[in-house]
Enzyme design. Sequence first.
Site, PDB file in Angstrom:
ATOM      1  N   TRP A  11       0.896  -1.242   0.097  1.00 44.65           N
ATOM      2  CA  TRP A  11      -0.076   0.064   0.017  1.00 44.65           C
ATOM      3  C   TRP A  11       0.856   1.359  -0.003  1.00 44.65           C
ATOM      4  O   TRP A  11       0.393   2.465  -0.080  1.00 44.65           O
ATOM      5  CB  TRP A  11      -1.050  -0.037   1.232  1.00 44.65           C
ATOM      6  N   LYS A  12       2.173   0.948   0.111  1.00 35.68           N
ATOM      7  CA  LYS A  12       3.241   2.027   0.139  1.00 35.68           C
ATOM      8  C   LYS A  12       2.538   3.325   1.167  1.00 35.68           C
ATOM      9  O   LYS A  12       1.825   2.903   2.067  1.00 35.68           O
ATOM     10  CB  LYS A  12       3.281   2.788  -1.326  1.00 35.68           C
ATOM     11  N   HIS A 104      12.941  -2.575  -1.264  1.00 35.80           N
ATOM     12  CA  HIS A 104      12.005  -1.806  -2.401  1.00 35.80           C
ATOM     13  C   HIS A 104      12.837  -0.852  -2.947  1.00 35.80           C
ATOM     14  O   HIS A 104      13.689  -0.003  -2.439  1.00 35.80           O
ATOM     15  CB  HIS A 104      10.584  -1.580  -1.617  1.00 35.80           C
ATOM     16  N   GLU A 106      11.961   1.862  -4.107  1.00 36.37           N
ATOM     17  CA  GLU A 106      11.724   3.402  -3.536  1.00 36.37           C
ATOM     18  C   GLU A 106      12.587   3.555  -2.336  1.00 36.37           C
ATOM     19  O   GLU A 106      13.153   4.763  -2.069  1.00 36.37           O
ATOM     20  CB  GLU A 106      10.344   3.477  -3.247  1.00 36.37           C
ATOM     21  N   GLU A 176      11.237  -6.655  -9.282  1.00 39.34           N
ATOM     22  CA  GLU A 176      10.489  -5.394  -9.865  1.00 39.34           C
ATOM     23  C   GLU A 176      11.245  -4.524 -10.460  1.00 39.34           C
ATOM     24  O   GLU A 176      12.245  -3.889  -9.972  1.00 39.34           O
ATOM     25  CB  GLU A 176       9.933  -4.778  -8.383  1.00 39.34           C
ATOM     26  N   SER A 222       3.476  -2.875 -12.034  1.00 37.81           N
ATOM     27  CA  SER A 222       2.207  -2.403 -12.954  1.00 37.81           C
ATOM     28  C   SER A 222       1.364  -3.678 -13.039  1.00 37.81           C
ATOM     29  O   SER A 222       0.846  -3.878 -14.143  1.00 37.81           O
ATOM     30  CB  SER A 222       2.439  -1.699 -14.244  1.00 37.81           C
ATOM     31  N   GLY A 243       1.349  -2.745  -6.262  1.00 35.68           N
ATOM     32  CA  GLY A 243       1.118  -1.309  -5.710  1.00 35.68           C
ATOM     33  C   GLY A 243      -0.103  -0.736  -6.037  1.00 35.68           C
ATOM     34  O   GLY A 243      -1.397  -1.251  -5.331  1.00 35.68           O
ATOM     35  N   GLY A 244      -0.203  -0.201  -7.055  1.00 33.10           N
ATOM     36  CA  GLY A 244      -1.390   0.842  -7.404  1.00 33.10           C
ATOM     37  C   GLY A 244      -2.680  -0.176  -7.437  1.00 33.10           C
ATOM     38  O   GLY A 244      -3.720   0.201  -6.831  1.00 33.10           O
TER      39      GLY A 244
END
Length: 267
Positions: A11-12, A104, A106, A176, A222, A243-244
């Site tokens: 869910w970041k 991750h 990020e 990823e 994605s 994610g999204g």
Amino acid sequence: MSRKPIIAGNWKMNLVKSEAKDLYEGIKNFVKDYTAVELPTVVIAPVFTSLSVVESIPCSCGCGGNKISIAAQNCHWESSGAYTGEISVEMAKDAGCDYIIIGHSERRQYFSETDEMINKKAKAILAGGLIPIICCGESLEQREAGETDSWIAGQIRAALSGISSEDVAKSVIAYEPIWAIGTGKSCDADEANRVIKMIRSVVSEIAGSSAADSIRILYGGSVKPSTIEEQMSKSDIDGALIGGASLKADSFNDIIAKTMKVAVASV
Ligand code: PGA
């Protein structure tokens, strides 16, 4: 060797508590109609402040599995102390987590996490009885320069350094590609499968073929309801880190349903 698929929602830094609770309820409402034997391993990773509004759901069929498991998005490798802003493995466990996402892209990019830090985190997580979801992946520049495989092999060797074969076997890796994260442009499923096979061969070199057969390696970048069936039909893709599309119950539940459909079709 059949490996149980994992569908994990990252869910970041999204959703305040009330929103996290709504999303959790939407997933819970979907999984109630299935046993943990039928479901993939469903994992959700909310922000730390929302861990109090979600909880793992043990299956009541006697299989001993969970219908939903909880992950933290990060942790520190020390057990306590002067590390402002961090949480330990024990704290994540205390908040109900069974899994912790580490490495991750990020976190590597915006918080300067190194392979060495990720290795320390993996060891601390396994020592604490939790399961690390270790992320790896190449940038577009690295892919275009033909460095994808050597870069990822290096990330995996560093992350798993000094970890026993038994612990490697129960860990999870997520491949990823950075250029596929949040861009809507998923990696071609055959190419993702090729890289994941390469990762499995690196795991085999490090920890032996039995660990390589057992470890679950996910694809992330994605992933959507429209991509998951093709991805899950590949030999070495054991699930997805999402994610999204994990931020809406409809799309996340659709991904879980389609994963079950592929599993049933392949029996
Ligand atoms: P995405 O994110 O599904 O939004 O591309 C995946 C991830 O970063 O884990």
